[in-house]
Design an enzyme around this catalytic site. Structure first.
Site, short mmCIF file in Angstrom:
data_model
loop_
_atom_site.label_atom_id
_atom_site.label_comp_id
_atom_site.label_asym_id
_atom_site.label_seq_id
_atom_site.Cartn_x
_atom_site.Cartn_y
_atom_site.Cartn_z
N GLU A 15 63.34 43.78 23.66
CA GLU A 15 63.10 43.99 25.20
C GLU A 15 62.61 45.25 25.70
O GLU A 15 62.83 46.23 25.32
CB GLU A 15 64.71 43.93 25.97
CG GLU A 15 64.68 43.86 27.35
CD GLU A 15 65.91 43.97 27.93
OE1 GLU A 15 66.50 43.07 28.50
OE2 GLU A 15 66.63 45.06 27.96
N TYR A 50 58.81 43.18 33.30
CA TYR A 50 59.92 43.13 32.40
C TYR A 50 59.37 41.97 31.42
O TYR A 50 58.94 40.93 31.65
CB TYR A 50 61.15 42.39 32.97
CG TYR A 50 62.16 42.02 32.07
CD1 TYR A 50 63.20 42.87 31.73
CD2 TYR A 50 62.17 40.73 31.48
CE1 TYR A 50 64.09 42.48 30.79
CE2 TYR A 50 63.01 40.35 30.49
CZ TYR A 50 64.26 41.37 30.45
OH TYR A 50 65.15 41.02 29.10
#
Ligand code: GDP
Ligand code: MN
Length: 378
Positions: free
Chosen positions: A185, A101
């Protein structure tokens, strides 16, 4: 404004970030064609501006073009968390070894940017962050210094990502800067079994205030394509600055500062604002009427608070707008109006003359908020 995954993917490509080959379609038959071109086996992904598509059944593997058509038909009919799926992206599947992530976000509280990264990316990142926060690295990024190779290596090391992700981390920072983004992101950023680093999913939120210098966002109907709150879309169509909130008191005021204070005062009185709506300085009667119409079309609203301090906008014009709105819409919920400043007496007299049974006037901001709060709780 949030961008779709396929738009984020295109931006990533433009900044030299590796992504899987893919195509976007809005019809199942085109999905079959696209799958043929992509080599048969594809991942079919719902294009909606919300996360958790995988868990909602919006990300599925299809073994061949016929299956891709079938899967696309199924996903195109879905509604994911209130977002109807109008397009799907077909992507070449990837053999994943590790899922990471990574994101850059504006940390408003700290007044800086933050790199957030974890070696445990994928669909359960929220759970990882909640149960084992130590598995998620949070590193401040000074916007003046940005993310150099060295800084990228530092972020990767802190999060336990392999050093070969550093190049992508530095490029993602460039995405944030060049695209005027507030959020970039990637979840998951993957290492494939062939040891390639790929952005498998992307979310980019661009700063609407930068439209004037982001010509390609400003003009593209593709980007403006609204997949979000229908009330926000209706307000945007009328040129109003409106943000939907969770509460029951509809709020209209003139000037962002006054409206924000009004939200605070409503909250201080134990009620929750249903929205932010700034009709701006110099607003006409028509703008007031438009604003009321948007707020009254929100079923969550139990009472409306109009808080206007007349400056350039004279209170009589605001009162005329309210009267015009009362003529146009069938008012079923109480309206508390506080008019002060330029031509306040004239404005109040106009509302008194209209004598609508659901319209009340208050003389102070706090008194108006207290009354609106009271009206929502009975
Ligand atoms: P999200 O659920 O909305 O975040 O959608 P993602 O695009 O992140 O996809 C969800 C999950 O599907 C990912 O975390 C991956 O585990 C999986 N996935 C997506 N694309 C591929 C792929 O090409 N190969 C494999 N093996 N898994 C994939
Ligand atoms: Mn994802």
């Amino acid at each position: 404004m949030d961008l779709y995954e396929y738009q984020a993917r295109e931006i990533f490509t433009g900044h030299g970030i590796a992504v899987p080959d893919a195509a976007v379609v809005d019809h199942p038959r085109e999905a079959r064609r696209a799958a043929e071109l992509l080599g048969g086996l594809v991942v079919v992904k719902a294009q909606v501006k919300t996360g958790g598509r995988g868990k909602a059944g919006g990300v599925k593997l299809a073994a061949d073009p016929a299956a891709a058509e079938l899967t696309a038909r199924q996903i195109l009919g879905m509604d994911i968390k209130g977002h109807p799926v109008r397009r799907v992206m077909l992507a070449q599947p990837v053999d994943i070894q590790d899922e990471f992530y990574v994101s850059y976000v504006l940390d408003r509280a700290a007044g800086t940017f933050l790199a957030i990264a974890s070696a445990e990316g994928g669909m359960d990142i929220e759970e990882v962050a909640a149960t084992r926060p130590e598995a998620v690295a949070r590193i401040p990024v000074d916007p003046a210094e940005g993310v150099s190779e060295a800084k990228a290596a530092e972020i990767a090391a802190a999060a336990g990502l392999p050093p070969e992700t550093a190049d992508t981390l530095a490029r993602l920072w460039q995405v944030l800067v060049r695209e005027d983004a507030l959020l970039v992101e990637v979840n998951p950023l993957v290492r494939t079994t062939a040891h390639q680093i790929l952005a498998l999913d992307g979310k980019v939120t661009v700063d609407d205030n930068a439209h004037f210098r982001q010509a390609r966002w400003g003009e593209s109907s593709e980007v403006r394509d609204v997949d979000g709150d229908p009330l926000e879309a209706a307000a945007a169509a009328k040129g109003l600055t409106y943000v939907k909130l969770d509460g029951e008191v509809g709020v209209i005021g003139n000037g962002a500062g006054l409206v924000m204070s009004t939200l605070d005062v409503v909250a201080g009185r134990g009620a929750r604002p249903a929205n932010f709506l700034d009709i701006g300085g110099g607003a006409s009667a028509q703008v007031m009427a438009d604003g009321l119409e948007v707020i009254l079309s929100d079923p969550d609203v139990k009472a409306v608070l109009v808080n206007v301090f007349g400056g350039i906008t004279a209170c009589d014009a605001v009162a005329e707008g309210i009267v015009r709105a009362l003529d146009a819409v069938h008012l079923t919920r109480p309206l508390v109006v506080r008019l002060d400043g330029n031509n306040a007496a004239r404005g109040r007299a106009i509302l008194d003359a209209r004598a609508h049974p659901l319209v009340e006037q208050a003389t102070t901001m706090d008194g108006a908020a207290a009354r609106a709060a009271e009206l929502t709780t009975r």
